[in-house]
Scaffold this active site. Sequence first.
Site, PDB file in Angstrom:
ATOM      1  N   ASP A  13       0.853  -1.179   0.000  1.00 37.91           N
ATOM      2  CA  ASP A  13       0.000   0.000   0.000  1.00 37.91           C
ATOM      3  C   ASP A  13       0.897   1.241   0.000  1.00 37.91           C
ATOM      4  O   ASP A  13       2.094   1.161   0.308  1.00 37.91           O
ATOM      5  CB  ASP A  13      -0.898  -0.029   1.236  1.00 37.91           C
ATOM      6  CG  ASP A  13      -1.962   1.048   1.206  1.00 37.91           C
ATOM      7  OD1 ASP A  13      -2.406   1.425   0.107  1.00 37.91           O
ATOM      8  OD2 ASP A  13      -2.336   1.537   2.285  1.00 37.91           O
ATOM      9  N   ASP A  15      -0.281   4.906   1.168  1.00 39.32           N
ATOM     10  CA  ASP A  15      -0.528   5.735   2.357  1.00 39.32           C
ATOM     11  C   ASP A  15      -0.450   4.875   3.615  1.00 39.32           C
ATOM     12  O   ASP A  15      -1.119   3.848   3.716  1.00 39.32           O
ATOM     13  CB  ASP A  15      -1.896   6.412   2.265  1.00 39.32           C
ATOM     14  CG  ASP A  15      -1.962   7.417   1.125  1.00 39.32           C
ATOM     15  OD1 ASP A  15      -1.066   8.250   1.038  1.00 39.32           O
ATOM     16  OD2 ASP A  15      -2.913   7.336   0.328  1.00 39.32           O
TER      17      ASP A  15
END
Length: 260
Positions: A13, A15
């Site tokens: 991922d 963020d």
Amino acid sequence: MSRRREIRSWLMDMDGVLVHEESAIPGADRFLGTLREREIPFLVLTNNSIYTRRDLAARLKASGLEVPEESIWTSANAMAQFLSDQRPAGSAFVIGEAGLTTALHQNGYTLTERDPDYVVLGETRTYSFERITHAIRLIVGGARFIATNPDATGPSLQGPLPATGAVAALISRATGVEPYFVGKPNPLMMRSALNAIDAHSETTAMIGDRMDTDVVAGLEAGLETVLVLTGVTTLEEAERFPFRPSRIVRSVADLIDELG
């Protein structure tokens, strides 16, 4: 924790794993640099469909992180690939930004406001009541309803913002039609990312900061899962879920030594 696998490729991922708002998370630059130096396949995944891969590469670079645009995979890319496979050269009425419309165009889709095959809902900071109304009427008229991701809110410096999932709920309430969500936690996004780098689930790990999207999507796709504590999930919160990641680390910096 599960038996440790040999990991040859990495999905992660963005963020909460590599960046927090506009700042790089300590150690993320060294982790990415090691992956590049050792030519280990990887993809940065995000449910955010607002930006193109080139835009996101530029934003990461401004935070001090070097990620080639071909090493970024968004819910918009997964969406466009899925629609191209399902209904090649189809048409769509789109609520979203350049990241979504560009991906659809690149996969041979025509954008239209009249009799589309799909109503496609993505992320935008300027949701239009007029376009939402039009989407509702098209769905009632028979258009298929599909959305990039189920996230109900997104972050901002001022606080949470309504996101795709919240607007999808509004449209569903008005039409009685539930959308098909392509992005995380749908393992479809994970499998499309694996295909993009020619990786196998048995030798790939997914790094994320959210149990309800990153970790569960990785588990359902058969990947090893790594939860980092640099994002939204705390160690205590992780224990409340009925499933567990393969392991939990403080940050991606703790993974550098195992890159071989």
